[in-house]
Design an enzyme around this catalytic site. Sequence first.
Site, PDB file in Angstrom:
ATOM      1  N   CYS A 291      -2.973  -1.112  -9.973  1.00  0.00           N
ATOM      2  CA  CYS A 291      -3.169   0.151  -9.498  1.00  0.00           C
ATOM      3  C   CYS A 291      -4.153   1.078 -10.366  1.00  0.00           C
ATOM      4  O   CYS A 291      -3.819   0.936 -11.511  1.00  0.00           O
ATOM      5  CB  CYS A 291      -1.610   0.992  -9.373  1.00  0.00           C
TER       6      CYS A 291
ATOM      7  N   LYS B  16       0.800  -8.695  -8.913  1.00  0.00           N
ATOM      8  CA  LYS B  16      -0.516  -8.250  -8.257  1.00  0.00           C
ATOM      9  C   LYS B  16      -1.370  -7.678  -9.191  1.00  0.00           C
ATOM     10  O   LYS B  16      -0.832  -6.542  -9.889  1.00  0.00           O
ATOM     11  CB  LYS B  16      -0.072  -7.260  -7.346  1.00  0.00           C
TER      12      LYS B  16
ATOM     13  N   ASP C  28     -10.874  -6.927   1.195  1.00  0.00           N
ATOM     14  CA  ASP C  28     -11.614  -6.757   2.102  1.00  0.00           C
ATOM     15  C   ASP C  28     -11.660  -7.452   3.412  1.00  0.00           C
ATOM     16  O   ASP C  28     -12.555  -7.911   4.414  1.00  0.00           O
ATOM     17  CB  ASP C  28     -13.165  -6.745   1.813  1.00  0.00           C
TER      18      ASP C  28
ATOM     19  N   GLY D  73      -4.529  -6.182   3.194  1.00  0.00           N
ATOM     20  CA  GLY D  73      -3.993  -4.978   3.329  1.00  0.00           C
ATOM     21  C   GLY D  73      -4.638  -4.321   4.435  1.00  0.00           C
ATOM     22  O   GLY D  73      -4.384  -4.168   5.539  1.00  0.00           O
TER      23      GLY D  73
ATOM     24  N   MET E  71       0.869  -1.123  -0.131  1.00  0.00           N
ATOM     25  CA  MET E  71       0.168   0.014  -0.134  1.00  0.00           C
ATOM     26  C   MET E  71       0.802   1.121   0.091  1.00  0.00           C
ATOM     27  O   MET E  71       1.622   1.649   0.989  1.00  0.00           O
ATOM     28  CB  MET E  71      -0.994   0.066   1.241  1.00  0.00           C
TER      29      MET E  71
END
Length: 324
Positions: free
Chosen positions: A102, A143, A206, A228, A17
């Site tokens: 991203c 990712k 989540d 995250g 992050m």
Amino acid sequence: MQLRNLSIPAGAVFAPMAGLTDAACRHLMADHGAAWTVSEMASAKALNFGDRKSLELLRDKHPHGLYAVQLFGAEPESMAKAILFIREKGIQFDILDINMGCPAPKITSSGAGSKLLLDPPLCGQMVAAARRALGEDTPLTVKMRIGWDADHMTGVEVARQLEANGADLIAVHGRTREQMYIPPIDTAAIAAIKQAVKIPVLANGDVTDADGAVALLKATGCDGVMIGRGALGDPWLFEQVRAALLGEECPPEPTLNQRMAALRAQIYEMCEEKGEWAAMPQARSQAMHYMKGLRGAAALRRYCSMLEHFTDVDKLIDAVYKLQ
Ligand SMILES: Cc1cc2nc3c(=O)[nH]c(=O)nc-3n(C[C@H](O)[C@H](O)[C@H](O)COP(=O)(O)O)c2cc1C
């Protein structure tokens, strides 16, 4: 799990992050059982221009546990060059990760991040170039998201390209680029990606507790989970998830003293690492996460937003104790 020569311990992976997962944050999560941690993302192009700030984002002098560095870029050769450059500059890492997820316009406008998902063959070329630069020993991961938007659900096609070109693992955030961070994640789309490849796939999105991690694994059939935001201010989540994955008894919830000690130690390390002036603005958002569930949380969060010096952290902690 084994990635090339690297044995991966049980447990969830701590997600990258930007602006949050600095060395202090990563060390804390690793100490609490994250299987590996990932740097903030750095631009391959900026690294190739010799940008020191980008290089320092990746440098971890004393990594705790396994450490991945994440690069973003839109050109295969630039990615390869950046990998050779960071090695030459002595950046230590166990895993190299490429960002294909991203959603930020300043990243996608250059063709990088989730924009790559619109061009699956290019995703494969990025991985092939990275693999050539890395050699055969270092694990290479990607990712990604499940697609760009509802009309471009390219996740499966991208994953196949990644696998065919030398990726060792894929972490999938279960949203499209268009969805940013808002609607619930699409577990069926993650499951379809998992089904399409033989390399391990991590499900992401989540997870805030151990039951959520187990449910996400069950819903997607994935090999692991990446967490995250749910772990911010709550590194104990990694211990709980690890226990749940191993079928062990859930460790007890942390006490208030443990929470405040972790907050103080994290911000102390941030100040040591980058100096108080650079660390404190970032420390404000880290501190806010520790206020979750506390009595007077709204007032305490306002307090967090005003932290200026490390000594203010002790005043914040005093305020926390007074309100409980
Ligand atoms: C503030 C913020 C910064 C992020 N920066 C990155 C990044 O640098 N690289 C990346 O691959 N994902 C990044 N992400 C996405 C997360 O890694 C993760 O996929 C997403 O937050 C969903 O997982 P979570 O619900 O467990 O947080 C970022 C997310 C947030 C909220």
